[in-house]
Design an enzyme around this catalytic site. Sequence first.
Site, PDB file in Angstrom:
ATOM      1  N   ASP A 123       0.840  -1.193   0.000  1.00 50.25           N
ATOM      2  CA  ASP A 123       0.000   0.000   0.000  1.00 50.25           C
ATOM      3  C   ASP A 123       0.878   1.247   0.000  1.00 50.25           C
ATOM      4  O   ASP A 123       2.050   1.204   0.385  1.00 50.25           O
ATOM      5  CB  ASP A 123      -0.962   0.011   1.189  1.00 50.25           C
ATOM      6  N   GLU A 190       0.134  -0.884   5.929  1.00 54.65           N
ATOM      7  CA  GLU A 190       1.221  -0.345   6.741  1.00 54.65           C
ATOM      8  C   GLU A 190       1.120   1.158   6.891  1.00 54.65           C
ATOM      9  O   GLU A 190       1.422   1.714   7.962  1.00 54.65           O
ATOM     10  CB  GLU A 190       2.571  -0.723   6.105  1.00 54.65           C
TER      11      GLU A 190
END
Length: 488
Positions: A123, A190
């Site tokens: 991400d 994250e």
Amino acid sequence: MTFRKPLAVASLALLVLAAVVVVRTLLFTPKPQPHLAKAELAVDSQRIASHLSEAIAFATVSYDDPAQIDRAPFQGFLAWLATTYPKVHANLKVEAINHYGRLFTWPGSDPSLAPILLSAHYDVVPVQQSSAGLWQQPPFSGLIKDGYIWGRGALDDKSAAVALMESLSDLVNAGFSPRRTLMVALNFDEEVGSEHGAKAIAAMLKARHIEPLWSLDEGSFVLDGVVSGVALPVASINVAEKGYLTIDVTAHGQGGHSSMPPHQTAVGILAQALVRLQNAPVPGGLDGLSAEMFDNLARYMPFDKRLLFANRWLFGALLNAELSKSATTNATLRTTTAPTMLSGSVKSNVLPVTAEAVINFRLHPRDNVDSVLRYVQKTIDDDRVSIAVRDGRNASSVSDSQGPGFLALAKASREVYGDVVVTPGLTVGATDSSYYDSAVQNAYRFNPMVLKKDELGMFHGINERITVANMAAATRFYSLLMKDAASH
């Protein structure tokens, strides 16, 4: 005449002191390292670059508000992953972690050996609309141009995710059979705290009574021209990461009209509290991990700087003062204090009853949430000011810089990059290792790519990119690391 003898004694003492300082400096040289020839491991750099380019094109953007997240690019990325690395998916055990995470397990032939966990996240942070026009290439184009792959995630952290998958694919294709189990995690949240990715993997490992020997996640890089005074590239393998504490500091004052202000308003009381905190940093210094890191680096510095570090018993106070002047080195020495948000009156001519500030601390491993709160209360020392905790987490434990994991990472770094300075370091931000820390024996934080000083601003910034050569080197690094670590 009566002063000659004391003067002679003082002069002799100074000569002895100077001799001791010089001799200690001359002996303060790099520690012997085993000679390692650079590994000649062939990788397909164009294929790797093409795959990272394709991965960047999926706008897997994480937002603090889950309602803003478009899951279609995440699904597209996972489908691309399965299509691009079919043999990895066919030969390794693949588990979905909360739908969008993936955990790949390559069972070793000796189940008595603790596994190794390698991790990355795919991400990325959003691209601010106001900065979109400043990008030299569209941020989700993945364009390959001038030796770079451009786009959001090129450094943080799709490059590591793709390099890990390339290495797994190459090892499977080469018929490699691990003796020690390898685990590779690709996480999807994250950038918003890893509540559903790394946290879930750590919980899964604990529930299954699996304790990896060590883990590797993002952290520092091979820093080229970044560390002042050190000419060689520095492979900073971070053995710990800072914790954090966010507090609300509220000053209470007298309300009313601004035409008749009291001697000190709530805003003035708050300002005074903030100045006290800024002028009295949390105590720090060159000890523990910070001392070990600079002890490694300073041996490669010019004589004048080596003289100071070789004689910390004499120049310790001077070193602490000088290192504290730089934001970069100061962050390695202590818990940092950063006021980030302010609020007061709703109108220019209204005295606020309260004025508030938000302060974010990044906790050094020597400190903890409770000790920093005590420091804040003692430093402000004002009954008109209240303190409330928003959230916080202690720093990680400090992993072994002489353990098998660190030594394996150091070996692979030298095999790929040659003559580099390897040192343990401290990650000043937050990574997925904050969760792995409690589930593995030792957690390390390192990206095996070269980063230059002018590239530091690319993280979460504009024109994020990585060189094709860096991606090839990272794939070579992970392949050597996996093969070496999983063979014994």
